[in-house]
Write a protein that holds these residues in place. Sequence first.
Motif, PDB file in Angstrom:
ATOM      1  N   LEU A  79       0.832  -1.207   0.000  1.00  0.00           N
ATOM      2  CA  LEU A  79       0.000   0.000   0.000  1.00  0.00           C
ATOM      3  C   LEU A  79       0.870   1.264   0.000  1.00  0.00           C
ATOM      4  O   LEU A  79       0.566   2.248  -0.688  1.00  0.00           O
ATOM      5  CB  LEU A  79      -0.910  -0.021   1.233  1.00  0.00           C
ATOM      6  CG  LEU A  79      -1.985   1.052   1.304  1.00  0.00           C
ATOM      7  CD1 LEU A  79      -2.902   0.990   0.089  1.00  0.00           C
ATOM      8  CD2 LEU A  79      -2.806   0.906   2.580  1.00  0.00           C
ATOM      9  N   ALA A  80       1.981   1.204   0.759  1.00  0.00           N
ATOM     10  CA  ALA A  80       2.889   2.364   0.809  1.00  0.00           C
ATOM     11  C   ALA A  80       3.415   2.655  -0.591  1.00  0.00           C
ATOM     12  O   ALA A  80       3.560   3.816  -0.988  1.00  0.00           O
ATOM     13  CB  ALA A  80       4.030   2.104   1.784  1.00  0.00           C
ATOM     14  N   GLY A  81       3.703   1.588  -1.359  1.00  0.00           N
ATOM     15  CA  GLY A  81       4.181   1.754  -2.734  1.00  0.00           C
ATOM     16  C   GLY A  81       3.121   2.427  -3.596  1.00  0.00           C
ATOM     17  O   GLY A  81       3.406   3.346  -4.367  1.00  0.00           O
ATOM     18  N   ARG A  82       1.864   1.987  -3.430  1.00  0.00           N
ATOM     19  CA  ARG A  82       0.779   2.550  -4.269  1.00  0.00           C
ATOM     20  C   ARG A  82       0.531   4.017  -3.916  1.00  0.00           C
ATOM     21  O   ARG A  82       0.326   4.854  -4.798  1.00  0.00           O
ATOM     22  CB  ARG A  82      -0.517   1.750  -4.056  1.00  0.00           C
ATOM     23  CG  ARG A  82      -0.437   0.343  -4.637  1.00  0.00           C
ATOM     24  CD  ARG A  82      -1.617  -0.484  -4.160  1.00  0.00           C
ATOM     25  NE  ARG A  82      -1.384  -1.904  -4.410  1.00  0.00           N
ATOM     26  CZ  ARG A  82      -2.050  -2.635  -5.303  1.00  0.00           C
ATOM     27  NH1 ARG A  82      -3.013  -2.091  -6.013  1.00  0.00           N
ATOM     28  NH2 ARG A  82      -1.779  -3.905  -5.467  1.00  0.00           N
ATOM     29  N   ILE A  83       0.524   4.330  -2.614  1.00  0.00           N
ATOM     30  CA  ILE A  83       0.264   5.722  -2.225  1.00  0.00           C
ATOM     31  C   ILE A  83       1.475   6.597  -2.592  1.00  0.00           C
ATOM     32  O   ILE A  83       1.316   7.735  -3.043  1.00  0.00           O
ATOM     33  CB  ILE A  83      -0.111   5.822  -0.720  1.00  0.00           C
ATOM     34  CG1 ILE A  83      -1.450   5.101  -0.504  1.00  0.00           C
ATOM     35  CG2 ILE A  83      -0.228   7.289  -0.269  1.00  0.00           C
ATOM     36  CD1 ILE A  83      -1.925   5.034   0.926  1.00  0.00           C
ATOM     37  N   GLY A  84       2.684   6.023  -2.457  1.00  0.00           N
ATOM     38  CA  GLY A  84       3.896   6.755  -2.867  1.00  0.00           C
ATOM     39  C   GLY A  84       3.830   7.130  -4.341  1.00  0.00           C
ATOM     40  O   GLY A  84       4.206   8.245  -4.730  1.00  0.00           O
ATOM     41  N   ALA A  85       3.308   6.212  -5.175  1.00  0.00           N
ATOM     42  CA  ALA A  85       3.208   6.503  -6.618  1.00  0.00           C
ATOM     43  C   ALA A  85       2.228   7.658  -6.849  1.00  0.00           C
ATOM     44  O   ALA A  85       2.477   8.531  -7.691  1.00  0.00           O
ATOM     45  CB  ALA A  85       2.752   5.248  -7.364  1.00  0.00           C
ATOM     46  N   LEU A  86       1.137   7.684  -6.084  1.00  0.00           N
ATOM     47  CA  LEU A  86       0.176   8.796  -6.222  1.00  0.00           C
ATOM     48  C   LEU A  86       0.820  10.111  -5.764  1.00  0.00           C
ATOM     49  O   LEU A  86       0.602  11.163  -6.357  1.00  0.00           O
ATOM     50  CB  LEU A  86      -1.090   8.525  -5.395  1.00  0.00           C
ATOM     51  CG  LEU A  86      -1.918   7.302  -5.806  1.00  0.00           C
ATOM     52  CD1 LEU A  86      -3.017   7.031  -4.772  1.00  0.00           C
ATOM     53  CD2 LEU A  86      -2.531   7.499  -7.190  1.00  0.00           C
ATOM     54  N   ASN A  87       1.610  10.028  -4.679  1.00  0.00           N
ATOM     55  CA  ASN A  87       2.300  11.232  -4.178  1.00  0.00           C
ATOM     56  C   ASN A  87       3.208  11.835  -5.260  1.00  0.00           C
ATOM     57  O   ASN A  87       3.312  13.045  -5.385  1.00  0.00           O
ATOM     58  CB  ASN A  87       3.168  10.889  -2.959  1.00  0.00           C
ATOM     59  CG  ASN A  87       2.344  10.617  -1.710  1.00  0.00           C
ATOM     60  OD1 ASN A  87       1.190  11.024  -1.615  1.00  0.00           O
ATOM     61  ND2 ASN A  87       2.941   9.917  -0.746  1.00  0.00           N
ATOM     62  N   ARG A  88       3.863  10.941  -6.022  1.00  0.00           N
ATOM     63  CA  ARG A  88       4.837  11.429  -7.017  1.00  0.00           C
ATOM     64  C   ARG A  88       4.188  11.810  -8.347  1.00  0.00           C
ATOM     65  O   ARG A  88       4.809  12.486  -9.155  1.00  0.00           O
ATOM     66  CB  ARG A  88       5.900  10.342  -7.263  1.00  0.00           C
ATOM     67  CG  ARG A  88       6.861  10.144  -6.094  1.00  0.00           C
ATOM     68  CD  ARG A  88       7.977   9.195  -6.474  1.00  0.00           C
ATOM     69  NE  ARG A  88       7.483   7.880  -6.851  1.00  0.00           N
ATOM     70  CZ  ARG A  88       7.181   6.894  -6.001  1.00  0.00           C
ATOM     71  NH1 ARG A  88       7.336   7.077  -4.698  1.00  0.00           N
ATOM     72  NH2 ARG A  88       6.725   5.725  -6.427  1.00  0.00           N
ATOM     73  N   ASP A  89       2.954  11.356  -8.565  1.00  0.00           N
ATOM     74  CA  ASP A  89       2.307  11.572  -9.864  1.00  0.00           C
ATOM     75  C   ASP A  89       1.841  13.032  -9.987  1.00  0.00           C
ATOM     76  O   ASP A  89       0.925  13.463  -9.285  1.00  0.00           O
ATOM     77  CB  ASP A  89       1.108  10.611  -9.963  1.00  0.00           C
ATOM     78  CG  ASP A  89       0.396  10.702 -11.300  1.00  0.00           C
ATOM     79  OD1 ASP A  89       0.598  11.698 -12.019  1.00  0.00           O
ATOM     80  OD2 ASP A  89      -0.378   9.780 -11.602  1.00  0.00           O
ATOM     81  N   PRO A  90       2.459  13.819 -10.876  1.00  0.00           N
ATOM     82  CA  PRO A  90       2.094  15.239 -10.952  1.00  0.00           C
ATOM     83  C   PRO A  90       0.667  15.478 -11.442  1.00  0.00           C
ATOM     84  O   PRO A  90       0.138  16.569 -11.260  1.00  0.00           O
ATOM     85  CB  PRO A  90       3.117  15.824 -11.931  1.00  0.00           C
ATOM     86  CG  PRO A  90       3.708  14.667 -12.648  1.00  0.00           C
ATOM     87  CD  PRO A  90       3.513  13.438 -11.826  1.00  0.00           C
ATOM     88  N   SER A  91       0.035  14.454 -12.037  1.00  0.00           N
ATOM     89  CA  SER A  91      -1.344  14.673 -12.503  1.00  0.00           C
ATOM     90  C   SER A  91      -2.351  14.500 -11.360  1.00  0.00           C
ATOM     91  O   SER A  91      -3.529  14.810 -11.507  1.00  0.00           O
ATOM     92  CB  SER A  91      -1.683  13.708 -13.646  1.00  0.00           C
ATOM     93  OG  SER A  91      -1.911  12.413 -13.131  1.00  0.00           O
ATOM     94  N   VAL A  92      -1.905  13.993 -10.211  1.00  0.00           N
ATOM     95  CA  VAL A  92      -2.803  13.799  -9.060  1.00  0.00           C
ATOM     96  C   VAL A  92      -2.675  15.003  -8.130  1.00  0.00           C
ATOM     97  O   VAL A  92      -1.613  15.254  -7.567  1.00  0.00           O
ATOM     98  CB  VAL A  92      -2.456  12.487  -8.295  1.00  0.00           C
ATOM     99  CG1 VAL A  92      -3.226  12.393  -6.981  1.00  0.00           C
ATOM    100  CG2 VAL A  92      -2.742  11.277  -9.169  1.00  0.00           C
ATOM    101  N   ALA A  93      -3.785  15.750  -7.981  1.00  0.00           N
ATOM    102  CA  ALA A  93      -3.740  16.948  -7.127  1.00  0.00           C
ATOM    103  C   ALA A  93      -3.960  16.583  -5.658  1.00  0.00           C
ATOM    104  O   ALA A  93      -3.337  17.155  -4.767  1.00  0.00           O
ATOM    105  CB  ALA A  93      -4.802  17.945  -7.581  1.00  0.00           C
ATOM    106  N   GLY A  94      -4.874  15.639  -5.421  1.00  0.00           N
ATOM    107  CA  GLY A  94      -5.225  15.313  -4.043  1.00  0.00           C
ATOM    108  C   GLY A  94      -5.462  13.820  -3.861  1.00  0.00           C
ATOM    109  O   GLY A  94      -5.737  13.109  -4.835  1.00  0.00           O
ATOM    110  N   ILE A  95      -5.337  13.375  -2.612  1.00  0.00           N
ATOM    111  CA  ILE A  95      -5.519  11.946  -2.299  1.00  0.00           C
ATOM    112  C   ILE A  95      -6.421  11.840  -1.079  1.00  0.00           C
ATOM    113  O   ILE A  95      -6.195  12.518  -0.071  1.00  0.00           O
ATOM    114  CB  ILE A  95      -4.171  11.267  -1.976  1.00  0.00           C
ATOM    115  CG1 ILE A  95      -3.179  11.449  -3.136  1.00  0.00           C
ATOM    116  CG2 ILE A  95      -4.374   9.783  -1.644  1.00  0.00           C
ATOM    117  CD1 ILE A  95      -1.742  11.046  -2.784  1.00  0.00           C
ATOM    118  N   VAL A  96      -7.439  10.981  -1.180  1.00  0.00           N
ATOM    119  CA  VAL A  96      -8.283  10.746  -0.015  1.00  0.00           C
ATOM    120  C   VAL A  96      -8.429   9.230   0.161  1.00  0.00           C
ATOM    121  O   VAL A  96      -8.446   8.494  -0.823  1.00  0.00           O
ATOM    122  CB  VAL A  96      -9.640  11.471  -0.185  1.00  0.00           C
ATOM    123  CG1 VAL A  96     -10.410  10.998  -1.386  1.00  0.00           C
ATOM    124  CG2 VAL A  96     -10.495  11.346   1.047  1.00  0.00           C
TER     125      VAL A  96
END
Length: 307
Positions: A79-96
């Motif tokens: 899960l840390a890997g998946r959320i880390g990828a979202l953190n680094r993805d410049p097209s993702v503005a927010g995560i919930v």
Amino acid sequence: MSARILDGRAVASRLWRDLSDRVADLRERSGAAPRLAIVRFDDRGPSAVYAGSVARAARSVGVEPHEVTPPSGVSLTDLAGRIGALNRDPSVAGIVIAQPLPAHLDPSTVVALIDPAKDVDGATPLNAGRIARGERTFVPATALAVMAILRNYEVQIAGRRAVVVGRSAVVGRPVAALLVAADATVVICHRRTRNLAREVRRAEILVVAAGSPGLVRAEMVNRSAVVIDCGINTTPDGIVGDVDFGSVRPVVAAITPVPGGVGPVTTMMLLEQTVDAAERQAAEFEPALDRYALPAASESIRPPAAR
Ligand code: NAD
């Protein structure tokens, strides 16, 4: 005389118009819609219901929902890997992260994986600390919705006595911190409060987030009180709040209904913070050319001055 109804749907539709305009501007400037990643762990349960309703609302203002569905047995490392990828993805503005999580995952460990700059529901410990210190940051959407309703109806907060019933990390605590930051004098009540009625009666602004249907009754409230009911309780009579609306409405100054009060504004606050994040990320994106080129556009590009 009956209380003024603080209509959350009306506030939400005003917010919806502003947000739709801001998203349209962002799309024009960057050529892409801001994306909100929604991590959910079930297909039909409460996590999926929440994710579905956030995704619909996001689409309605032009934000693109990106549902991420890890398998329910996912390990923390995976899960840390998946959320880390979202953190680094410049097209993702927010995560919930849609609650509840599978039992083997600790919610505070999981939310702490979100980059605080993309934490548009104010769930990370860093943002909770900033809220407690009265600093500007992302805030849990329900807490912000309470403030948005008060502000929309021009309820004076500074100097008034506010009572918050409930001390959870998602509602009670952040609401209390935001009210303090807005110069209210705040009392927080909880299950161990000795005489809830006595505390509640002194409230000029009363915010209830206890998860207990009908907890606040007419004989407990002050006639001048503005009552914000965050409760969402499923009962045989349908969805009700924590305040006994029928008996309290005739004896207070103003009150939010349930449904149609805090709920619709909460979703808009999540989206508003997503758009804030997208705008901030767009502004922080500084192409190397801008960083090194001289301010006057007509001048030829010279090597940057030594720093
Ligand atoms: P929670 O169970 O985490 O916390 C409830 C708090 O209320 C606790 O601090 C507890 O001490 C206090 N409490 C409970 N019973 C009490 C009593 N009899 N007297 C005094 N204090 C009492 O719940 P939560 O996550 O904060 O949610 C509270 C309510 O708000 C729930 O109904 C929930 O569904 C609703 N909620 C609404 C939204 C929204 O968007 N409107 C969002 C989140 C939660």
